[in-house]
Design an enzyme around this catalytic site. Sequence first.
Site, short mmCIF file in Angstrom:
data_model
loop_
_atom_site.label_atom_id
_atom_site.label_comp_id
_atom_site.label_asym_id
_atom_site.label_seq_id
_atom_site.Cartn_x
_atom_site.Cartn_y
_atom_site.Cartn_z
N HIS A 279 2.88 -13.79 0.90
CA HIS A 279 2.05 -12.58 0.81
C HIS A 279 2.91 -11.38 0.42
CE1 HIS A 279 -1.61 -10.25 2.54
NE2 HIS A 279 -0.96 -9.49 1.69
N HIS B 219 3.31 -8.00 -2.67
CA HIS B 219 2.69 -7.20 -3.74
C HIS B 219 3.81 -6.74 -4.67
CE1 HIS B 219 -1.21 -6.89 -1.62
NE2 HIS B 219 -0.46 -6.90 -0.54
N ARG C 43 3.17 -5.31 -7.85
CA ARG C 43 2.73 -4.10 -8.58
C ARG C 43 2.86 -4.20 -10.10
NH1 ARG C 43 0.37 -2.84 -3.93
NH2 ARG C 43 1.69 -1.76 -2.43
N ASP D 193 -7.08 -9.78 -1.67
CA ASP D 193 -6.29 -8.99 -0.72
C ASP D 193 -6.21 -7.53 -1.12
OD1 ASP D 193 -4.60 -8.85 1.67
OD2 ASP D 193 -3.13 -8.16 0.23
N HIS E 126 -2.37 -11.68 7.26
CA HIS E 126 -1.83 -10.63 8.15
C HIS E 126 -2.68 -10.36 9.40
CE1 HIS E 126 -4.69 -8.31 5.81
NE2 HIS E 126 -3.90 -8.13 4.79
N ASN F 10 -2.20 -1.47 6.69
CA ASN F 10 -3.54 -2.06 6.78
C ASN F 10 -3.37 -3.58 6.89
OD1 ASN F 10 -6.08 -3.10 6.44
ND2 ASN F 10 -6.54 -2.01 4.55
N ASP G 167 3.81 -9.08 3.63
CA ASP G 167 2.85 -8.13 3.05
C ASP G 167 3.64 -7.00 2.35
OD1 ASP G 167 0.53 -6.89 2.27
OD2 ASP G 167 -0.13 -6.33 4.28
N HIS H 194 5.79 1.38 -2.23
CA HIS H 194 5.16 2.62 -2.66
C HIS H 194 6.23 3.64 -3.00
CE1 HIS H 194 1.09 1.41 -1.83
NE2 HIS H 194 1.37 1.12 -0.58
ZN LIG Z 1 -4.27 -7.35 2.97
#
Ligand SMILES: [Zn+2]
Length: 434
Positions: free
Chosen positions: A61, A63, A65, A153, A233, A280, A307, A311
């Site tokens: 899991h 990200h 981008r 997600d 998560h 989150n 997760d 940013h």
């Molecule tokens: Zn999520």
Amino acid sequence: MAYLLKGAHVVDPQVGLDDVRDVLIDGEKIAAVGEALEAPEGACVIDASGKYLVPGLVDMHVHFRDPGFEYKETIETGARAATHGGFTDVATMPNTDPVTDTGAEVRYQIDRAREAGLCHVRPIGALTVGEKGEQLAEIGDMVMEGAVAFSDDGHGVQSAGMMRTCMEYVSQFDRVVSAHCEIESLTTHGVINEGRASTRLGMFGWPALGEELEIYRDIELCRMTGCALHIAHISTGKGLDLVRAAKAEGLPVTCEVAPHHLFLSEDDVTDAYDTNLKMNPPLRTAADAAALRAGVLDGSIDCIVTDHAPHAPHEKDCEWEIAFFGIVGLETSLPLMLTNLVLPGTMSWSRLVEVMAVNPRACLRLPEVRVEAGSAADLTLIDPAAEVTVTPEWLQSRSKNSAWLGATLTGAASDVFVDGHRTLTEGVVTPRTA
Ligand SMILES: [Zn+2]
């Protein structure tokens, strides 16, 4: 290239190994595991004494981008962070721009990852077009191009009927649905756990029920459709009890937890308003975190994931209410597990290997990697005595939004091998060139 790792403590519960061995890597495979192995001519001999050698770590899991938000992270910089953290495989969530909802988008990620020459990047496809929750995405097309799982997600699929359709469809392809469980009519403006923290700091609450009710719904849809369900998560003790009960019934339900939900709680959010504690789902109560730690130990939780949510500074260095959700995690995950659970003796090394290597591969339907002759040489070598201090310079990710900036942790990956290529060399990321 051949590598002979001498005297590593090999831990692989799949082959019943928890002892000192030599491991010979030749080409893309493990050639031999044994005692006092001779180095073939030209082999690079690595003194691995005092270190632990395990099947390559997998984070299912993350990200990255890319495409769309490359200023936060690209597939190349994300793969660098993953490698630095000790991972051979990551599964990327589809909330890119455009959303990963077609085979072409899946292929794009796999191609970029190959160019980066670091870890395996395993795309997770969207369940619905644009993650809008309205129309089924091109599931079959994405499976053909290599999607390993499906998820919207970032959002829960709000319509139960739509989720049913998604699960009925995905179940035909032997893939798992990874569910971000969030009922938006309950979480609305929530930015922090609803209860003591939201009251104390005077901010909109994100209630535990907003997650637990959708976990309940999706478990019932799993029962109805037979589709393998993975709860993403998980953050509350009650949500975990629902998963535990589903497993006891024999339903095909698994779940994952992130280190921040294990080792932080709403009590850590103070009037300093450190936005690197905004996620989150939100940090929950200390009792929830304790229940989740117990779930990792007793087998109710299958996988540790990060997760990893990069940013940019302007998206985090602002008022709590408008700051983006999420933190980077790939480089601190293993050190946090070692520092908090394994090195104090609370968790065994073999349980660590299960939750960070064996189980995520099973969830993603990836081939097993075992520390035995003939297996793919996807391996992580861990130095349990390494001291790492989390600084922006130390983080290889393009983004620096870690909740552990300034912390010193004990234990980290020193070397990583992917298909027999040494992608991390004594803590330094070394992409393959060919
Ligand atoms: Zn999520």
